[in-house]
Motif scaffolding. Structure first.
Motif, mmCIF file in Angstrom:
data_model
loop_
_atom_site.group_PDB
_atom_site.id
_atom_site.type_symbol
_atom_site.label_atom_id
_atom_site.label_comp_id
_atom_site.label_asym_id
_atom_site.label_seq_id
_atom_site.Cartn_x
_atom_site.Cartn_y
_atom_site.Cartn_z
ATOM 1 N N ILE A 67 -6.097 6.557 -0.145
ATOM 2 C CA ILE A 67 -5.661 5.217 -0.528
ATOM 3 C C ILE A 67 -6.635 4.218 0.090
ATOM 4 N N LEU B 136 -6.631 6.022 -4.901
ATOM 5 C CA LEU B 136 -5.959 4.797 -5.338
ATOM 6 C C LEU B 136 -6.665 3.618 -4.687
ATOM 7 N N CYS C 111 -6.411 -0.238 -4.246
ATOM 8 C CA CYS C 111 -5.601 -1.455 -4.380
ATOM 9 C C CYS C 111 -6.546 -2.649 -4.261
ATOM 10 N N THR D 238 -5.935 -0.761 -9.294
ATOM 11 C CA THR D 238 -4.758 -1.563 -9.629
ATOM 12 C C THR D 238 -5.103 -2.755 -10.497
ATOM 13 N N THR E 3 2.430 6.029 -6.211
ATOM 14 C CA THR E 3 1.407 7.078 -6.132
ATOM 15 C C THR E 3 1.671 8.082 -5.021
ATOM 16 N N LEU E 4 2.289 7.649 -3.943
ATOM 17 C CA LEU E 4 2.442 8.487 -2.752
ATOM 18 C C LEU E 4 3.067 9.850 -3.024
ATOM 19 N N VAL F 123 -7.541 0.093 0.348
ATOM 20 C CA VAL F 123 -6.954 -1.237 0.153
ATOM 21 C C VAL F 123 -8.038 -2.272 0.422
ATOM 22 N N ILE G 56 1.310 1.702 -4.341
ATOM 23 C CA ILE G 56 1.250 2.722 -3.285
ATOM 24 C C ILE G 56 2.501 3.592 -3.330
ATOM 25 N N LYS G 57 3.662 2.961 -3.455
ATOM 26 C CA LYS G 57 4.911 3.727 -3.504
ATOM 27 C C LYS G 57 4.963 4.634 -4.730
ATOM 28 N N LEU H 93 -6.163 6.812 4.534
ATOM 29 C CA LEU H 93 -6.006 5.413 4.168
ATOM 30 C C LEU H 93 -7.115 4.593 4.805
ATOM 31 N N GLN I 203 0.820 -4.605 -4.626
ATOM 32 C CA GLN I 203 0.031 -3.439 -4.228
ATOM 33 C C GLN I 203 0.899 -2.386 -3.553
ATOM 34 N N CYS J 44 -0.146 -1.205 5.929
ATOM 35 C CA CYS J 44 -1.064 -0.077 5.796
ATOM 36 C C CYS J 44 -1.338 0.603 7.134
#
Length: 400
Positions: free
Chosen positions: A178, A123, A125, A33, A166-167, A180, A163-164, A221, A159, A207
């Motif tokens: 994911i 992903l 973040c 990100t 990419t999900l 973070v 996430i939204k 995650l 962030q 998360c």
């Protein structure tokens, strides 16, 4: 494989192991990100050397700052240099300008990454900035109150938007990871940085809930928590004007402001302007400063410029943790980087546990019905009777 790095967090030297990667059948596609921090640049180098692909998020306000973007631009020049040890790098990295606070830009950035590389596997973040100021200092006027909203826009919403975006793509592929990057500030409050901690806690709570929701789709995650100085000293720091009541001579608790000020003042390019006398307009000079509306002091912001070796020692332990965990078949839900972070979190959990035990009778006194769980809480015994799955204990709760 990268060479081992040395760090000296204490009196004894700690050897940081060389970077390692999980076993995988094909190169992975990473989306970062924010790719401009010293940590991100060093991570990208290892990923490219390993053969992975990187979609590098470039926040517009940061890429236009020469000091902030220098290392990333040098990396891009390396990728295009034709050096034998950089062969193929330029085809496996894509810089994408996007402001995480704007959902439309996040969606467009994710779509561009998928268009170029075909998919997103991991992903990361890793967007951060730190607002320094006590609760009262951040409440003095509209300008400082806006810092509170800005902190949440950057660390939380910025962030969450990625996430939204990419999900749905990870869910369609029934695969993905994911990660973070937060900090132990997600466990431990820090005086002088309440909004930084609050936004980090909010992100981690989000998360923790999200992990349960996406598990049925085979999406993993992981929250990675290094020491707070990793994120703070490698991203923008914003200082709200200090109230005299919170100066260290009057209130020793919010001492982090003094520590960060001393670090920045070691470099003439990042030196903070001294507070303006009462009744004098705020000063706009410096690397990045803005005045508060009607205030006699200015809100000042800086990107720390640490020496290269210091940056390496500061971030490489976290970088290697990210390479070892990213895309792992069975990654941890939460990973704390470094023994200092582990010790700090253990101490916090010990305090919570001790306080819970001190007041457990008060907690259980409000229960309307007697239960095995309540009796176990009072006795501190949580052994399970394997014959019927019930918690067994011989202690009766206090009568109500």
């Amino acid at each position: 494989m990268a060479e081992s790095k040395m760090s000296e967090p204490g009196p004894s030297k700690t050897i940081i192991p060389a970077a390692s990667f999980p076993t995988h059948n094909s190169p992975r596609i990473w989306f970062l990100t924010s790719a401009l921090s010293p940590l991100s640049v060093r991570l990208i180098k290892l990923l490219l050397a390993h053969g992975d692909y990187v979609a590098a998020g470039l926040p517009p306000a940061e890429i236009e700052n020469d000091d902030r973007s220098t290392e990333f631009r040098e990396l891009i020049n390396e990728c295009k240099s034709g050096r034998k040890d950089r062969e193929g790098w330029k085809d496996r990295i894509r810089g994408i300008r996007c402001d995480g606070r704007i959902m439309g830009q996040c969606g467009a950035a994710v779509a561009e990454a998928v268009e170029v590389f075909g998919r997103i596997d991991i992903l990361l973040c890793c967007t951060a900035e730190a607002v320094v100021g006590t609760v009262e200092e951040l409440s003095t006027n509209s300008a400082t109150q806006n810092l509170v909203r800005d902190q949440f826009e950057t660390i939380f919403f910025g962030q969450v938007n990625f996430i939204k975006a990419t999900l749905p793509r990870l869910r369609e592929r029934h695969n993905g990871h994911i990660m973070v990057l937060t900090g132990i500030g997600g466990h431990i409050g820090t005086p002088g940085m309440p909004m930084y901690c609050a936004s980090t806690w909010a992100l981690e709570g989000y998360c923790d809930s999200l992990a349960y929701e996406i598990a049925p789709f085979n999406i993993k995650l992981t929250i990675v928590q290094p020491n707070k100085e990793i994120a703070v000293l490698t991203n923008k720091i914003i200082f709200a004007p200090q109230l005299p009541q919170y100066e260290s001579s009057n209130n020793p608790a919010p001492g982090l402001r003094d520590i960060l000020t001393n670090v920045l003042n070691m470099n003439p390019e990042t030196r903070l302007d001294p507070p303006s006398p009462i009744g004098t307009p705020g000063d706009d000079c410096g690397q990045a400063s803005s005045t508060t509306g009607g205030s006699s002091q200015s809100i000042q912001s800086r990107f720390p410029l640490l020496p290269g070796e210091t940056r390496d020692r500061l971030v490489m332990e976290t970088v290697h943790a990210l390479t070892a965990i990213g895309g792992h078949e069975n990654p941890p839900a939460r990973h704390i980087v470094g023994y200092e972070g582990v010790a700090s979190v253990k101490e916090k959990l010990k305090t919570v546990s001790e306080e819970l035990e001190d007041f457990v009778e008060v907690s259980c006194a409000v229960d309307i019905f007697s239960s095995d769980v309540g009796r176990a809480a009072l006795s501190g015994d949580s052994k399970m009777d394997t014959s019927n799955g019930a918690i067994t204990t011989g202690v009766e709760p206090p009568s109500i």
